[in-house]
Write an enzyme that holds these catalytic residues in place. Structure first.
Site, PDB file in Angstrom:
ATOM      1  N   ASN A  23      24.881 -10.876   5.740  1.00 16.07           N
ATOM      2  CA  ASN A  23      25.527 -10.799   7.046  1.00 16.07           C
ATOM      3  C   ASN A  23      24.484 -11.148   8.099  1.00 16.07           C
ATOM      4  O   ASN A  23      23.630 -10.330   8.437  1.00 16.07           O
ATOM      5  CB  ASN A  23      26.080  -9.392   7.282  1.00 16.07           C
ATOM      6  CG  ASN A  23      26.684  -9.233   8.671  1.00 16.07           C
ATOM      7  OD1 ASN A  23      26.943 -10.219   9.365  1.00 16.07           O
ATOM      8  ND2 ASN A  23      26.903  -7.996   9.084  1.00 16.07           N
ATOM      9  N   TRP A  24      24.557 -12.372   8.599  1.00 14.46           N
ATOM     10  CA  TRP A  24      23.561 -12.831   9.572  1.00 14.46           C
ATOM     11  C   TRP A  24      23.762 -12.240  10.959  1.00 14.46           C
ATOM     12  O   TRP A  24      22.919 -12.415  11.833  1.00 14.46           O
ATOM     13  CB  TRP A  24      23.602 -14.365   9.670  1.00 14.46           C
ATOM     14  CG  TRP A  24      22.988 -15.057   8.506  1.00 14.46           C
ATOM     15  CD1 TRP A  24      22.480 -14.493   7.369  1.00 14.46           C
ATOM     16  CD2 TRP A  24      22.824 -16.472   8.348  1.00 14.46           C
ATOM     17  NE1 TRP A  24      22.008 -15.465   6.512  1.00 14.46           N
ATOM     18  CE2 TRP A  24      22.206 -16.690   7.094  1.00 14.46           C
ATOM     19  CE3 TRP A  24      23.141 -17.573   9.134  1.00 14.46           C
ATOM     20  CZ2 TRP A  24      21.895 -17.971   6.617  1.00 14.46           C
ATOM     21  CZ3 TRP A  24      22.837 -18.840   8.667  1.00 14.46           C
ATOM     22  CH2 TRP A  24      22.216 -19.032   7.418  1.00 14.46           C
ATOM     23  N   LYS A  25      24.887 -11.560  11.166  1.00 12.26           N
ATOM     24  CA  LYS A  25      25.197 -10.978  12.478  1.00 12.26           C
ATOM     25  C   LYS A  25      25.062 -12.057  13.563  1.00 12.26           C
ATOM     26  O   LYS A  25      25.397 -13.208  13.309  1.00 12.26           O
ATOM     27  CB  LYS A  25      24.321  -9.758  12.732  1.00 12.26           C
ATOM     28  CG  LYS A  25      24.432  -8.726  11.593  1.00 12.26           C
ATOM     29  CD  LYS A  25      23.802  -7.402  11.900  1.00 12.26           C
ATOM     30  CE  LYS A  25      23.968  -6.462  10.715  1.00 12.26           C
ATOM     31  NZ  LYS A  25      23.455  -5.104  10.998  1.00 12.26           N
ATOM     32  N   HIS A 109      33.435  -4.127  10.658  1.00 15.13           N
ATOM     33  CA  HIS A 109      32.040  -3.674  10.697  1.00 15.13           C
ATOM     34  C   HIS A 109      31.857  -2.725  11.876  1.00 15.13           C
ATOM     35  O   HIS A 109      32.380  -2.949  12.966  1.00 15.13           O
ATOM     36  CB  HIS A 109      31.099  -4.871  10.823  1.00 15.13           C
ATOM     37  CG  HIS A 109      29.677  -4.537  10.540  1.00 15.13           C
ATOM     38  ND1 HIS A 109      28.875  -3.833  11.426  1.00 15.13           N
ATOM     39  CD2 HIS A 109      28.886  -4.793   9.463  1.00 15.13           C
ATOM     40  CE1 HIS A 109      27.673  -3.685  10.917  1.00 15.13           C
ATOM     41  NE2 HIS A 109      27.658  -4.254   9.721  1.00 15.13           N
ATOM     42  N   GLU A 111      29.561  -2.196  13.912  1.00 12.28           N
ATOM     43  CA  GLU A 111      28.995  -2.771  15.136  1.00 12.28           C
ATOM     44  C   GLU A 111      30.078  -3.392  16.006  1.00 12.28           C
ATOM     45  O   GLU A 111      29.936  -3.469  17.227  1.00 12.28           O
ATOM     46  CB  GLU A 111      27.925  -3.811  14.778  1.00 12.28           C
ATOM     47  CG  GLU A 111      26.677  -3.188  14.171  1.00 12.28           C
ATOM     48  CD  GLU A 111      25.741  -4.196  13.539  1.00 12.28           C
ATOM     49  OE1 GLU A 111      24.638  -3.783  13.135  1.00 12.28           O
ATOM     50  OE2 GLU A 111      26.100  -5.393  13.450  1.00 12.28           O
ATOM     51  N   GLU A 181      29.361   1.473   4.283  1.00 12.79           N
ATOM     52  CA  GLU A 181      28.223   1.323   5.183  1.00 12.79           C
ATOM     53  C   GLU A 181      28.114   2.554   6.071  1.00 12.79           C
ATOM     54  O   GLU A 181      28.755   2.624   7.132  1.00 12.79           O
ATOM     55  CB  GLU A 181      28.400   0.080   6.064  1.00 12.79           C
ATOM     56  CG  GLU A 181      28.275  -1.224   5.317  1.00 12.79           C
ATOM     57  CD  GLU A 181      27.767  -2.320   6.234  1.00 12.79           C
ATOM     58  OE1 GLU A 181      26.820  -3.019   5.842  1.00 12.79           O
ATOM     59  OE2 GLU A 181      28.305  -2.469   7.338  1.00 12.79           O
ATOM     60  N   GLY A 187      20.814  -0.682  10.190  1.00 13.15           N
ATOM     61  CA  GLY A 187      19.742  -1.118  11.071  1.00 13.15           C
ATOM     62  C   GLY A 187      18.700  -0.072  11.383  1.00 13.15           C
ATOM     63  O   GLY A 187      17.815  -0.301  12.202  1.00 13.15           O
ATOM     64  N   SER A 226      20.830  -0.849   5.727  1.00 15.39           N
ATOM     65  CA  SER A 226      19.372  -0.888   5.514  1.00 15.39           C
ATOM     66  C   SER A 226      19.000  -1.185   4.068  1.00 15.39           C
ATOM     67  O   SER A 226      18.058  -0.611   3.514  1.00 15.39           O
ATOM     68  CB  SER A 226      18.718   0.423   5.972  1.00 15.39           C
ATOM     69  OG  SER A 226      18.830   0.570   7.377  1.00 15.39           O
TER      70      SER A 226
END
Length: 269
Positions: A23-25, A109, A111, A181, A187, A226
């Protein structure tokens, strides 16, 4: 209630190998993306232990399609609209993703769900939209640190799953992916222990099985939060953990390759 008959029979079938998803975000540019993929590919071509997927920001889907077509690495997006099409400025539809060869899409997700206040119902609609267009949804579920410390993590995750089951039936999870997650691990550098992850993975599969056992048997459950080359060795050796959703370390070719190589030999699930 929506009918489960809307689920596409052409949804991507999952391979029996463990799955590692990058996942490159919101990272990347044309030059950096090319360099990263070129660094990935030789090692991943030689690594037959895992299936690998790269999920990139929307603007780079065409580039990633060009770079990965003909390789063993699949690609996908990080979000999708719950609508087919229409006056939804800034949204991207599932058919648009499939136009660029995407096979996977990350749904819900934390985020995004936190920053944009996405409800469980909204996430469920996106999940089914992906399924209708033959995309494999990667549904993210997890609890905050306060919820874990209060001992209500299963209640929280169960509610996220139950919304999809209530609206579309347990069969919606057939051939799909759930990524556990824990929000407190994303992170932060603090991953869940293998014991914590295994317990939640078992709970997730049992929750789906209570509604549809066949769907639960074809469901892949990943761990995210992480993930790094060190903890991947222990996490990916657990039979209950079907793979990993990798954030920060997927932007470093050496670390991502090591995570893929942490999948044990002959690990068929």
């Amino acid at each position: 209630m929506s009918s489960t008959s809307t689920v596409s029979s052409t949804s991507t079938s999952l391979a029996s190998k463990k799955l590692v998803v990058a996942n490159w975000k919101m990272h990347g540019n044309l030059m950096r993306n090319q360099q990263l993929i070129q660094a990935y590919l030789p090692a991943l071509a030689a690594c037959t232990r895992a299936e690998v997927v790269v999920c990139v920001p929307y603007p780079y889907l065409a580039q990633i399609q060009t770079l990965l077509t003909g390789t063993s690495v699949a690609w996908g997006a990080q979000n999708v609209a719950k609508y087919e099409e229409g006056a939804y400025t800034g949204e991207v539809g599932a058919q648009m993703l499939t136009d660029f060869g995407a096979r996977y899409v990350i749904i819900g997700h934390s985020e995004r769900s936190t920053a944009y206040c996405e409800s469980d119902e909204n996430i469920a609609e996106k999940f089914m939209m992906a399924k209708r267009h033959g995309l494999t949804p990667i549904l993210c579920v997890g609890e905050t640190l306060l919820e874990r410390e209060a001992g209500v993590m299963e209640r929280v995750v169960g509610k996220q799953l139950e919304t999809i089951i209530r609206l579309f039936g347990g069969e919606a999870f057939a051939g799909s992916i759930v990524s556990y997650e824990p929000i407190w691990a994303i992170g932060t550098g603090l991953a869940a222990t293998s014991e914590q992850a295994v317990a939640m993975h078992q709970f997730i599969r049992e929750s789906v099985a209570a509604s549809d056992k066949t769907a639960a048997d074809t469901l892949k459950i990943l761990y995210g939060g992480s993930v790094n080359p060190q903890n991947a060795v222990q996490l990916l050796n657990q039979k209950e953990i079907d793979g990993a959703l990798v954030g920060r370390c997927s932007l470093d070719a050496e670390q991502f390759i090591k995570i893929c190589q942490a999948v044990p030999e002959n690990s068929v699930i």
